[in-house]
Design an enzyme around this catalytic site. Structure first.
Site, PDB file in Angstrom:
ATOM      1  N   ASP A 285      63.893  31.381 -38.888  1.00  0.00           N
ATOM      2  CA  ASP A 285      63.791  30.272 -38.005  1.00  0.00           C
ATOM      3  C   ASP A 285      63.562  30.874 -36.463  1.00  0.00           C
ATOM      4  O   ASP A 285      62.605  31.559 -36.313  1.00  0.00           O
ATOM      5  CB  ASP A 285      64.970  29.502 -38.208  1.00  0.00           C
ATOM      6  CG  ASP A 285      65.136  28.407 -37.330  1.00  0.00           C
ATOM      7  OD1 ASP A 285      64.282  27.311 -37.902  1.00  0.00           O
ATOM      8  OD2 ASP A 285      65.842  27.965 -36.551  1.00  0.00           O
TER       9      ASP A 285
ATOM     10  N   TYR B  26      63.067  15.545 -35.100  1.00  0.00           N
ATOM     11  CA  TYR B  26      64.223  15.802 -34.364  1.00  0.00           C
ATOM     12  C   TYR B  26      64.037  16.910 -33.329  1.00  0.00           C
ATOM     13  O   TYR B  26      65.322  16.900 -32.349  1.00  0.00           O
ATOM     14  CB  TYR B  26      65.131  16.601 -35.567  1.00  0.00           C
ATOM     15  CG  TYR B  26      64.630  18.036 -35.961  1.00  0.00           C
ATOM     16  CD1 TYR B  26      65.177  19.096 -35.246  1.00  0.00           C
ATOM     17  CD2 TYR B  26      63.535  18.071 -36.839  1.00  0.00           C
ATOM     18  CE1 TYR B  26      64.585  20.404 -35.763  1.00  0.00           C
ATOM     19  CE2 TYR B  26      62.860  19.417 -37.032  1.00  0.00           C
ATOM     20  CZ  TYR B  26      63.531  20.440 -36.526  1.00  0.00           C
ATOM     21  OH  TYR B  26      63.191  21.817 -36.751  1.00  0.00           O
TER      22      TYR B  26
ATOM     23  N   TYR C 171      65.706  24.620 -28.753  1.00  0.00           N
ATOM     24  CA  TYR C 171      64.987  23.256 -28.596  1.00  0.00           C
ATOM     25  C   TYR C 171      64.638  23.050 -27.405  1.00  0.00           C
ATOM     26  O   TYR C 171      63.626  22.373 -27.103  1.00  0.00           O
ATOM     27  CB  TYR C 171      66.052  22.035 -29.188  1.00  0.00           C
ATOM     28  CG  TYR C 171      66.255  22.387 -30.588  1.00  0.00           C
ATOM     29  CD1 TYR C 171      65.359  22.190 -31.375  1.00  0.00           C
ATOM     30  CD2 TYR C 171      67.411  22.790 -31.061  1.00  0.00           C
ATOM     31  CE1 TYR C 171      65.628  22.577 -32.931  1.00  0.00           C
ATOM     32  CE2 TYR C 171      67.708  23.325 -32.367  1.00  0.00           C
ATOM     33  CZ  TYR C 171      66.711  23.057 -33.231  1.00  0.00           C
ATOM     34  OH  TYR C 171      67.032  23.201 -34.598  1.00  0.00           O
TER      35      TYR C 171
ATOM     36  N   HIS D 187      63.728  26.027 -46.350  1.00  0.00           N
ATOM     37  CA  HIS D 187      63.880  26.921 -45.103  1.00  0.00           C
ATOM     38  C   HIS D 187      64.710  27.897 -45.006  1.00  0.00           C
ATOM     39  O   HIS D 187      64.858  28.733 -44.098  1.00  0.00           O
ATOM     40  CB  HIS D 187      64.243  25.888 -44.115  1.00  0.00           C
ATOM     41  CG  HIS D 187      64.096  26.132 -42.600  1.00  0.00           C
ATOM     42  ND1 HIS D 187      62.794  26.585 -42.117  1.00  0.00           N
ATOM     43  CD2 HIS D 187      64.939  26.160 -41.604  1.00  0.00           C
ATOM     44  CE1 HIS D 187      62.904  26.709 -40.830  1.00  0.00           C
ATOM     45  NE2 HIS D 187      64.131  26.616 -40.192  1.00  0.00           N
TER      46      HIS D 187
END
Length: 315
Positions: free
Chosen positions: A103, A147, A230, A290
């Protein structure tokens, strides 16, 4: 997990928690987690590589798990994580490593492999391919309820997560991220509301696992975790040559929702990725989501060990 040792290493003014197993004189493999993951995400891989004769180290990034919070979480960047990794290796007197990232941990692998090529023997990424540091535009063409868009708004995700305990937040994100579709909320809905309370965990993720994650995020909270990745996706780093020539492996789950991000499949299949990492091998796991390293640990462990054996001097 009793064999895995835990310690704290001071780097850049913060005490970072690391999990470690294996001989101090063996080739070193450093595992870098994503979100909502933590050192624990690598439990299966750490035991496997240590049994094969390697030294496995998995840190909690700054602000995650048992590591210290930075004084200003909202100013944390990917470059900070890169610098922490460099300082961690220096503190442990490790000159060269294999890196394994998942990730956004793959972003850190990418940064480090470009900026500190002399310290990297090879790398493995999963969940996200090698991506050179540049502003990312994943949101193009996607609804406002995507998201990443929601998590990127200061205060909104905090309010969304704040209605629940940390364990439930982790549960919901694991459920969302193990699906094949992109997590997108309706206009009148928050991201946490996409998951119904009765929705079961993925079959490969136990209540014991969830309890471990919940306790670690109860400790750290989500302030730094929302900032990186993010709110740091537009970070710019001055890089003249993003090409990396070390041996590399991308373990790709065919059912990974990330492959539906705009431009990602084309980036992987068009030759752009291979032009940046000429010595890259891509392995597809048809049922992989994932979280391939937790979902399919035996398959992933075999691929990791084959890569390490091929590209290290370990006899």
């Amino acid at each position: 997990m009793e064999e895995i040792e835990h310690k704290y290493i001071e780097v850049n003014g913060l005490k970072l928690h690391i999990a470690e197993i294996g001989s101090g004189s063996s080739p070193v493999v450093v595992f870098l987690h994503g979100f909502p993951e933590i050192w624990y995400s690598w439990r299966y891989q750490m035991l496997a590589v240590a049994k094969a004769g390697y030294r496995a180290i998995a840190p909690d990034f700054r602000g995650y798990g048992l590591s210290d919070q930075p004084t200003q979480p909202e100013k944390t960047t990917f470059l900070d994580l890169n610098n922490d990794l460099l300082a961690l290796l220096d503190a442990l007197n490790i000159s060269k490593v294999f890196l394994v990232g998942k990730d956004f941990g793959s972003f850190v692998v990418s940064y480090f492999s470009i900026l500190h090529k002399e310290r990297v023997s090879g790398f493995i990424v999963m969940g996200v391919p090698f991506l050179p540091p540049k502003p990312l535009e994943f949101k193009q063409g996607l609804p406002e309820g995507f998201y990443i868009s929601r998590f990127g708004v200061p205060g909104r995700a905090e309010a969304d997560f704040g209605r629940l305990d940390a364990k439930t937040v982790v549960k919901n994100v694991y459920i969302l991220f193990s699906r094949t579709e992109l997590p997108i909320a309706n206009e009148d809905q928050e991201i946490m509301d996409i998951v119904q309370p009765s929705t079961p965990l993925p079959p490969w993720f136990s209540e014991e696992d969830l309890t471990a994650y919940g306790a670690l995020y109860e400790n750290s909270g989500f302030r730094t975790a929302l900032q990186v990745p993010y709110r740091s996706l537009h970070e710019q780093v001055n890089i003249t040559d993003p090409t990396v020539h070390v041996p590399a492996l991308f373990i790709k789950g065919e059912r990974d929702y990330f492959l539906k991000f705009p431009g990602i499949e084309d980036y992987i299949s068009s030759g752009v990725l291979k032009s940046l990492v000429p010595n890259l091998q891509i392995v597809n796991l048809p049922e992989g989501t994932h979280f391939v390293q937790e979902q399919l640990p035996n398959e992933v462990n075999q691929l990791v060990l084959e890569f390490l054996t091929k590209n290290s001097k370990l006899q």
